[in-house]
Scaffold this motif. Structure first.
Motif, PDB file in Angstrom:
ATOM      1  N   ALA A 115       0.786  -1.241   0.009  1.00  0.00           N
ATOM      2  CA  ALA A 115       0.001   0.011   0.056  1.00  0.00           C
ATOM      3  C   ALA A 115       0.932   0.934   0.002  1.00  0.00           C
ATOM      4  CB  ALA A 115      -0.915   0.084   1.370  1.00  0.00           C
ATOM      5  N   VAL A 116       1.978   1.213   0.898  1.00  0.00           N
ATOM      6  CA  VAL A 116       2.748   2.374   0.993  1.00  0.00           C
ATOM      7  C   VAL A 116       3.474   2.568  -0.421  1.00  0.00           C
ATOM      8  CG1 VAL A 116       5.000   3.382   1.766  1.00  0.00           C
ATOM      9  CG2 VAL A 116       3.223   2.246   3.352  1.00  0.00           C
ATOM     10  N   LEU A 117       4.127   1.660  -1.224  1.00  0.00           N
ATOM     11  CA  LEU A 117       4.627   1.477  -2.544  1.00  0.00           C
ATOM     12  C   LEU A 117       3.861   2.207  -3.414  1.00  0.00           C
ATOM     13  CD1 LEU A 117       6.613  -1.727  -2.143  1.00  0.00           C
ATOM     14  CD2 LEU A 117       7.646   0.350  -2.328  1.00  0.00           C
ATOM     15  N   LEU A 118       2.740   1.593  -3.434  1.00  0.00           N
ATOM     16  CA  LEU A 118       1.618   2.214  -4.582  1.00  0.00           C
ATOM     17  C   LEU A 118       1.479   3.478  -4.266  1.00  0.00           C
ATOM     18  CD1 LEU A 118      -0.825  -1.018  -5.071  1.00  0.00           C
ATOM     19  CD2 LEU A 118       0.804   0.052  -6.640  1.00  0.00           C
ATOM     20  N   ARG A 119       1.033   3.759  -3.197  1.00  0.00           N
ATOM     21  CA  ARG A 119       0.573   5.394  -2.790  1.00  0.00           C
ATOM     22  C   ARG A 119       1.744   6.212  -2.972  1.00  0.00           C
ATOM     23  NH1 ARG A 119      -3.705   6.435   0.054  1.00  0.00           N
ATOM     24  NH2 ARG A 119      -3.635   8.499  -0.951  1.00  0.00           N
ATOM     25  N   VAL A 120       2.968   5.996  -2.438  1.00  0.00           N
ATOM     26  CA  VAL A 120       4.309   6.891  -2.343  1.00  0.00           C
ATOM     27  C   VAL A 120       5.179   6.654  -3.539  1.00  0.00           C
ATOM     28  CG1 VAL A 120       6.291   7.547  -1.109  1.00  0.00           C
ATOM     29  CG2 VAL A 120       3.897   6.871   0.127  1.00  0.00           C
TER      30      VAL A 120
END
Length: 208
Positions: free
Chosen positions: A140-145
């Motif tokens: 989730a962090v990778l896709l968002r950031v």
């Protein structure tokens, strides 16, 4: 300026679907840096092989794609993730990363993401910290950031509801924030470590 660039990329998407090669190259220059870093966090040094496979499918299926620029970015991330998982199954090994830390950190997107949560992380620790998150939070962090998707688009990539992605990203970013050094008291324009989400809420709903 950013809005003009987004509008231009939106027009390029339509032109590329009609076969315009220069427009396709423009889309590639926008999306590939995001995809190579996303894939790098999943398959390490094999990221270029994975994204090359992804672009073969993207180019093949582009004329039938339906959606706007944000949808296109999410679609390409979905394809890249599938190719990465296929690659890992073939290799029979767990995800890792050989990607230079500074490249991941410098790629953080600047729109509709909680980028501020990565502010202040030493580049030598960034990927290690993300890698220590539970898998759902890390993705989730990778896709968002890294990829720069909003919660709805990231949810489509992961097959989850936007609220679940917001919560996973929020929890992951809170874990990262807890490991960051405290901000200096004399910081002139200190910003919150976790920002709100345009698609509704902070992602903290139900978080204890």
């Amino acid at each position: 300026m950013a809005r003009v660039e987004e509008d231009e990329l939106g027009r390029a998407l339509r032109a590329a679907q009609d076969g315009d090669e220069e427009s396709f190259r423009m889309l590639y220059r926008d999306v590939q840096p995001r995809l190579i870093r996303f894939a790098g966090a999943l398959v390490g040094g094999d990221a270029e092989d994975v994204t090359s496979e992804a672009w073969l499918q993207i180019a093949r299926d582009l004329p039938s794609f339906r959606g706007d620029l944000d949808g296109f970015r999410g679609w390409t991330a979905t394809i890249t993730r599938h190719r990465a998982l296929d690659h890992l199954r073939r290799k029979s090994r767990r995800p890792g990363s050989d990607l230079p830390i500074e490249e991941l950190v410098s790629m953080a997107a600047d729109t509709d993401t909680e980028v501020d949560a990565l502010d202040g992380i030493a580049t030598g620790d960034a990927l290690r910290l993300i890698g220590e998150l539970p898998p759902d939070q890390a993705e989730a962090v990778l896709l968002r950031v890294v990829v720069g998707l909003d919660a709805k688009s990231a949810g489509k990539v992961l097959g989850k509801r936007p609220g679940a992605v917001r919560t996973a990203a929020y929890r992951g970013l809170r874990r990262l924030a807890e490991r960051l050094p405290a901000p200096r008291e004399d910081a002139a324009d200190a910003r919150p470590l976790v920002r709100g989400d345009k698609s509704g809420g902070t992602g903290a709903e139900g978080v204890t």
